[in-house]
Design a protein around this motif. Sequence first.
Motif, mmCIF file in Angstrom:
data_model
loop_
_atom_site.group_PDB
_atom_site.id
_atom_site.type_symbol
_atom_site.label_atom_id
_atom_site.label_comp_id
_atom_site.label_asym_id
_atom_site.label_seq_id
_atom_site.Cartn_x
_atom_site.Cartn_y
_atom_site.Cartn_z
ATOM 1 N N ARG A 52 0.835 -1.214 0.000
ATOM 2 C CA ARG A 52 0.000 0.000 0.000
ATOM 3 C C ARG A 52 0.860 1.250 0.000
ATOM 4 N NH1 ARG A 52 -5.719 -0.313 -0.410
ATOM 5 N NH2 ARG A 52 -6.100 -2.534 -0.223
ATOM 6 N N LEU A 53 1.901 1.251 0.805
ATOM 7 C CA LEU A 53 2.800 2.406 0.822
ATOM 8 C C LEU A 53 3.415 2.609 -0.554
ATOM 9 C CD1 LEU A 53 4.642 1.920 4.243
ATOM 10 C CD2 LEU A 53 2.796 3.545 3.705
ATOM 11 N N MET A 58 5.007 6.110 -1.841
ATOM 12 C CA MET A 58 6.088 6.313 -0.887
ATOM 13 C C MET A 58 7.378 5.766 -1.510
ATOM 14 S SD MET A 58 6.682 5.115 3.081
ATOM 15 C CE MET A 58 5.777 6.440 3.894
ATOM 16 N N PRO A 59 8.433 6.564 -1.509
ATOM 17 C CA PRO A 59 9.700 6.075 -2.048
ATOM 18 C C PRO A 59 10.226 4.900 -1.224
ATOM 19 C CG PRO A 59 9.767 8.455 -1.680
ATOM 20 C CD PRO A 59 8.502 7.941 -1.053
ATOM 21 N N ALA A 61 13.072 4.429 -0.064
ATOM 22 C CA ALA A 61 13.852 4.905 1.094
ATOM 23 C C ALA A 61 12.936 5.174 2.286
ATOM 24 C CB ALA A 61 14.633 6.156 0.727
ATOM 25 N N GLY A 62 11.750 5.724 2.044
ATOM 26 C CA GLY A 62 10.787 5.975 3.118
ATOM 27 C C GLY A 62 10.252 4.682 3.702
ATOM 28 N N ILE A 63 10.008 3.701 2.833
ATOM 29 C CA ILE A 63 9.521 2.406 3.305
ATOM 30 C C ILE A 63 10.603 1.724 4.144
ATOM 31 C CG2 ILE A 63 8.773 0.100 2.571
ATOM 32 C CD1 ILE A 63 7.517 1.498 0.083
ATOM 33 N N ARG A 64 11.839 1.810 3.697
ATOM 34 C CA ARG A 64 12.948 1.220 4.456
ATOM 35 C C ARG A 64 13.080 1.889 5.822
ATOM 36 N NH1 ARG A 64 18.298 1.115 1.096
ATOM 37 N NH2 ARG A 64 18.980 0.063 2.981
ATOM 38 N N ASP A 86 3.336 12.643 6.933
ATOM 39 C CA ASP A 86 3.974 13.307 5.788
ATOM 40 C C ASP A 86 3.570 12.644 4.479
ATOM 41 O OD1 ASP A 86 5.245 14.992 7.573
ATOM 42 O OD2 ASP A 86 7.209 14.014 7.387
ATOM 43 N N HIS A 87 3.546 11.325 4.485
ATOM 44 C CA HIS A 87 3.155 10.597 3.275
ATOM 45 C C HIS A 87 1.698 10.877 2.921
ATOM 46 C CE1 HIS A 87 3.028 7.619 0.175
ATOM 47 N NE2 HIS A 87 2.102 6.929 0.816
ATOM 48 N N ALA A 88 0.825 10.884 3.934
ATOM 49 C CA ALA A 88 -0.597 11.165 3.692
ATOM 50 C C ALA A 88 -0.788 12.563 3.118
ATOM 51 C CB ALA A 88 -1.399 11.000 4.983
#
Length: 119
Positions: A52-53, A58-59, A61-64, A86-88
């Motif tokens: 979903r992310l 979401m990049p 890097a953000g998921i990591r 921030d992602h939302a």
Amino acid sequence: MNIGEFAARSGVSADTLRYYEKIGVLRQIARNASGHRVFDKGDLDWIAFVTRLKDTGMPLAGIREYARLRHQGAATAARRRALLEDHAAALEQRLARAQDSLSLIRAKIAWYQGQEEPL
């Protein structure tokens, strides 16, 4: 479940799952006596969230970073919440731009419909 079954159930390829494990998005995957990965329901829930992310832009890097913080436990809840907030906000901006674009496209379609000659 083994990696093939997990890939089929999650919709994520086995190669991608191995890559996610390598970069730390998937952590502490259990292994059987032969060394093969053994996934469980919690892993399925987690990869569904990761998907979903990713699907919402979401990049990696953000998921990591989110995965790293999640692995550290409850003490990182505020930071994880901030990442998701921030992602939302970024997603809401993209959705608003997409809605504006859709409105313009629909207006152009209506204009073309007015230009067509009746049959």
